[in-house]
Motif scaffolding. Sequence first.
Motif, mmCIF file in Angstrom:
data_model
loop_
_atom_site.group_PDB
_atom_site.id
_atom_site.type_symbol
_atom_site.label_atom_id
_atom_site.label_comp_id
_atom_site.label_asym_id
_atom_site.label_seq_id
_atom_site.Cartn_x
_atom_site.Cartn_y
_atom_site.Cartn_z
ATOM 1 N N ASN A 32 0.840 -1.186 0.000
ATOM 2 C CA ASN A 32 0.000 0.000 0.000
ATOM 3 C C ASN A 32 0.884 1.247 0.000
ATOM 4 N N GLU A 33 0.689 2.132 0.927
ATOM 5 C CA GLU A 33 1.474 3.356 0.955
ATOM 6 C C GLU A 33 2.925 3.061 1.312
ATOM 7 N N MET A 34 3.834 3.753 0.654
ATOM 8 C CA MET A 34 5.258 3.659 0.957
ATOM 9 C C MET A 34 5.766 5.055 1.286
ATOM 10 N N GLY A 35 6.814 5.116 2.066
ATOM 11 C CA GLY A 35 7.287 6.438 2.455
ATOM 12 C C GLY A 35 8.707 6.448 2.950
ATOM 13 N N TRP A 36 9.152 7.648 3.275
ATOM 14 C CA TRP A 36 10.507 7.866 3.788
ATOM 15 C C TRP A 36 10.454 8.722 5.040
ATOM 16 N N TYR A 37 11.307 8.363 5.989
ATOM 17 C CA TYR A 37 11.511 9.121 7.212
ATOM 18 C C TYR A 37 13.013 9.297 7.386
ATOM 19 N N ARG A 38 13.389 10.222 8.237
ATOM 20 C CA ARG A 38 14.808 10.387 8.513
ATOM 21 C C ARG A 38 15.017 10.739 9.973
ATOM 22 N N GLN A 39 16.212 10.439 10.448
ATOM 23 C CA GLN A 39 16.558 10.715 11.834
ATOM 24 C C GLN A 39 17.996 11.179 11.912
ATOM 25 N N ALA A 40 18.157 12.415 12.362
ATOM 26 C CA ALA A 40 19.487 12.968 12.569
ATOM 27 C C ALA A 40 19.905 12.699 14.014
ATOM 28 N N PRO A 41 21.202 12.688 14.284
ATOM 29 C CA PRO A 41 21.665 12.436 15.662
ATOM 30 C C PRO A 41 21.042 13.406 16.648
ATOM 31 N N GLY A 42 20.485 12.861 17.728
ATOM 32 C CA GLY A 42 19.894 13.691 18.754
ATOM 33 C C GLY A 42 18.480 14.155 18.460
ATOM 34 N N ASN A 43 17.976 13.786 17.289
ATOM 35 C CA ASN A 43 16.626 14.213 16.894
ATOM 36 C C ASN A 43 15.684 13.025 16.802
ATOM 37 N N GLU A 44 14.411 13.326 16.841
ATOM 38 C CA GLU A 44 13.420 12.281 16.638
ATOM 39 C C GLU A 44 13.297 11.983 15.138
ATOM 40 N N ARG A 45 12.775 10.799 14.836
ATOM 41 C CA ARG A 45 12.530 10.457 13.446
ATOM 42 C C ARG A 45 11.440 11.375 12.898
ATOM 43 N N GLU A 46 11.673 11.897 11.684
ATOM 44 C CA GLU A 46 10.712 12.817 11.103
ATOM 45 C C GLU A 46 10.268 12.353 9.723
ATOM 46 N N PHE A 47 9.075 12.731 9.366
ATOM 47 C CA PHE A 47 8.494 12.387 8.074
ATOM 48 C C PHE A 47 9.187 13.157 6.962
ATOM 49 N N VAL A 48 9.432 12.464 5.844
ATOM 50 C CA VAL A 48 10.034 13.097 4.673
ATOM 51 C C VAL A 48 9.027 13.140 3.534
ATOM 52 N N ALA A 49 8.535 11.964 3.134
ATOM 53 C CA ALA A 49 7.642 11.889 1.986
ATOM 54 C C ALA A 49 6.903 10.562 2.008
ATOM 55 N N SER A 50 5.764 10.539 1.296
ATOM 56 C CA SER A 50 5.020 9.298 1.160
ATOM 57 C C SER A 50 4.387 9.252 -0.217
ATOM 58 N N ILE A 51 4.014 8.041 -0.633
ATOM 59 C CA ILE A 51 3.374 7.864 -1.930
ATOM 60 C C ILE A 51 2.415 6.686 -1.842
ATOM 61 N N THR A 52 1.192 6.899 -2.335
ATOM 62 C CA THR A 52 0.214 5.820 -2.324
ATOM 63 C C THR A 52 0.447 4.890 -3.517
ATOM 64 N N SER A 53 -0.283 3.797 -3.530
ATOM 65 C CA SER A 53 -0.130 2.842 -4.626
ATOM 66 C C SER A 53 -0.582 3.437 -5.954
ATOM 67 N N SER A 54 -1.427 4.447 -5.921
ATOM 68 C CA SER A 54 -1.881 5.104 -7.148
ATOM 69 C C SER A 54 -1.005 6.288 -7.534
ATOM 70 N N GLY A 55 0.013 6.582 -6.711
ATOM 71 C CA GLY A 55 0.975 7.613 -7.079
ATOM 72 C C GLY A 55 0.774 8.977 -6.434
ATOM 73 N N THR A 56 -0.162 9.106 -5.544
ATOM 74 C CA THR A 56 -0.352 10.380 -4.862
ATOM 75 C C THR A 56 0.756 10.573 -3.831
ATOM 76 N N THR A 57 1.415 11.726 -3.912
ATOM 77 C CA THR A 57 2.557 11.993 -3.055
ATOM 78 C C THR A 57 2.239 13.042 -1.994
ATOM 79 N N ASN A 58 3.018 12.998 -0.943
ATOM 80 C CA ASN A 58 2.921 13.973 0.137
ATOM 81 C C ASN A 58 4.329 14.212 0.649
ATOM 82 N N TYR A 59 4.648 15.470 0.954
ATOM 83 C CA TYR A 59 5.998 15.815 1.366
ATOM 84 C C TYR A 59 5.987 16.687 2.613
ATOM 85 N N ALA A 60 7.040 16.581 3.380
ATOM 86 C CA ALA A 60 7.273 17.560 4.430
ATOM 87 C C ALA A 60 7.559 18.906 3.768
#
Length: 121
Positions: A32-60
């Motif tokens: 289903n939906e796939m996405g990316w997160y990132r975590q820098a040292p000392g920081n919490e994991r944060e949302f980067v981007a996501s994409i649904t199976s039909s191609g709809t994207t969402n970005y930070a």
Amino acid sequence: QVQLVESGGGLAQPGGSLRLSCAVSGSIFRVNEMGWYRQAPGNEREFVASITSSGTTNYADSMKDRFTNSRDNAKNTVYLQMNSLKPEDTAVYYCSANINRLWYLPGTTYWGQGTQVTVSS
């Protein structure tokens, strides 16, 4: 067993580009939906981007003009094209995917092992 295998991280100069890939392996029914997160040292994991199976994207907000999220459904692979990289983009990047292992099972979120992205001159 379901696995998400990431590749493409490394060192880039400020203003440079990198492309991350994340492939789903194992016996599954649907991704289903796939996405990316990132975590820098000392920081919490944060949302980067996501994409649904039909191609709809969402970005930070801080990344939507520089990063492009895409996927190849035939290969169960998601990509993150990162342009105009900044030192503050340095982090471990994780991919995620919501997957139905079997048709009658609810979706479960799986995570990749993470790939290091370092932006430095």
